[in-house]
Scaffold this active site. Structure first.
Site, PDB file in Angstrom:
ATOM      1  N   LYS A 113       0.853  -1.182   0.000  1.00  0.00           N
ATOM      2  CA  LYS A 113       0.000   0.000   0.000  1.00  0.00           C
ATOM      3  C   LYS A 113       0.894   1.239   0.000  1.00  0.00           C
ATOM      4  CE  LYS A 113      -3.899   1.942   2.626  1.00  0.00           C
ATOM      5  NZ  LYS A 113      -4.725   1.771   3.854  1.00  0.00           N
ATOM      6  N   HIS A 115      -0.127   4.446   0.464  1.00  0.00           N
ATOM      7  CA  HIS A 115      -0.691   5.581   1.184  1.00  0.00           C
ATOM      8  C   HIS A 115      -1.117   5.102   2.569  1.00  0.00           C
ATOM      9  CE1 HIS A 115      -4.088   3.500  -0.687  1.00  0.00           C
ATOM     10  NE2 HIS A 115      -4.830   3.948   0.308  1.00  0.00           N
TER      11      HIS A 115
END
Length: 234
Positions: A113, A115
């Site tokens: 991921k 963010h």
């Protein structure tokens, strides 16, 4: 069989037989002709993805927790490898807490991921002795990937819990080898392995059901022949 019956202390053989019966009733363990990852035609197929409602998943977690506690394996947290291991780790952690052993759990994403919290790991920080929870073990590949993630985080990959040990030869470069994936993980990777049931338990179940039931007798014969060709001891 009620949930209460599953959580009561039982011997390992009784637990394994109850689990095989449950898997058959749930349509997770099926008989016929199925092509495995190794390219073999297997007379049975175990698809843990078909534990697909809340009641089935809750009972599955009870079987895992019961087998793990009975095994005596010591661990500090559980880890579920993406994807099937994620709901397994979460529900087994819940059931272990119900049994008086509250431990953290974590899982990984297939893609990092970029963010928010970022990274590939979700849940509690990986630390201490980690118990990996998965459905079956075909080649040990998933176990190796989990081991690398756990070690990279500074924790210790300690053991693996699976639903079914197929007790059959693994393959390397398309060739059969003398050991199973479970034996490889135990002997080469140094991890303990806890299985709720094994192929031997499945055969015992079929043998009991075969009396007076022609279809089950046929399944028993076909699974026995498959084990004679591809099976490993232990």
């Amino acid at each position: 069989m009620s949930n209460q019956e599953v959580t009561q202390p039982v011997d390992a053989a009784g637990l394994a037989q109850a689990f095989v019966a449950f898997a058959v009733e749930a349509g997770v363990l099926r008989f016929g002709e199925f092509k495995t990852k190794a390219g073999r035609m297997s007379p049975y197929f175990f698809n843990a993805g078909l534990f697909d409602d809340g009641a089935k998943l809750a009972r599955l977690a009870q079987f895992y927790a019961q087998a793990i506690v009975a095994s005596g394996i010591e661990f500090d947290m559980v880890f579920g490898p993406a994807y099937k291991g994620i709901p397994l780790a979460a529900t087994v952690a819940v059931e272990l807490a119900h049994m008086g052993k509250n431990v953290p759990f974590a899982y990984n994403r297939k893609e990092a991921k970029d963010h928010g919290e970022g990274g590939t790991l979700v849940g509690a920080p990986l630390q201490g002795r980690v118990l990996i929870i998965d459905d079956v073990m075909s080649a040990g590949t998933a176990a190796r990937e989990s081991i690398a993630l756990i070690q990279a985080a500074g924790a210790t990959p300690h053991a693996v819990a699976i639903a079914l040990d197929r007790q059959e030869m693994a393959t390397e470069n398309g060739q059969d080898v003398a050991h199973s994936a479970v034996q490889y993980v135990r002997q080469q990777l140094g991890l303990q392995v806890c299985a709720i049931a094994t192929l031997a338990d499945l055969l015992a179940y079929l043998g009991q059901q075969a009396d007076g039931e022609a279809t089950m007798a046929e399944h028993y014969q076909r699974v026995t022949a498959y084990r004679q060709r591809y099976g490993v001891a232990g």
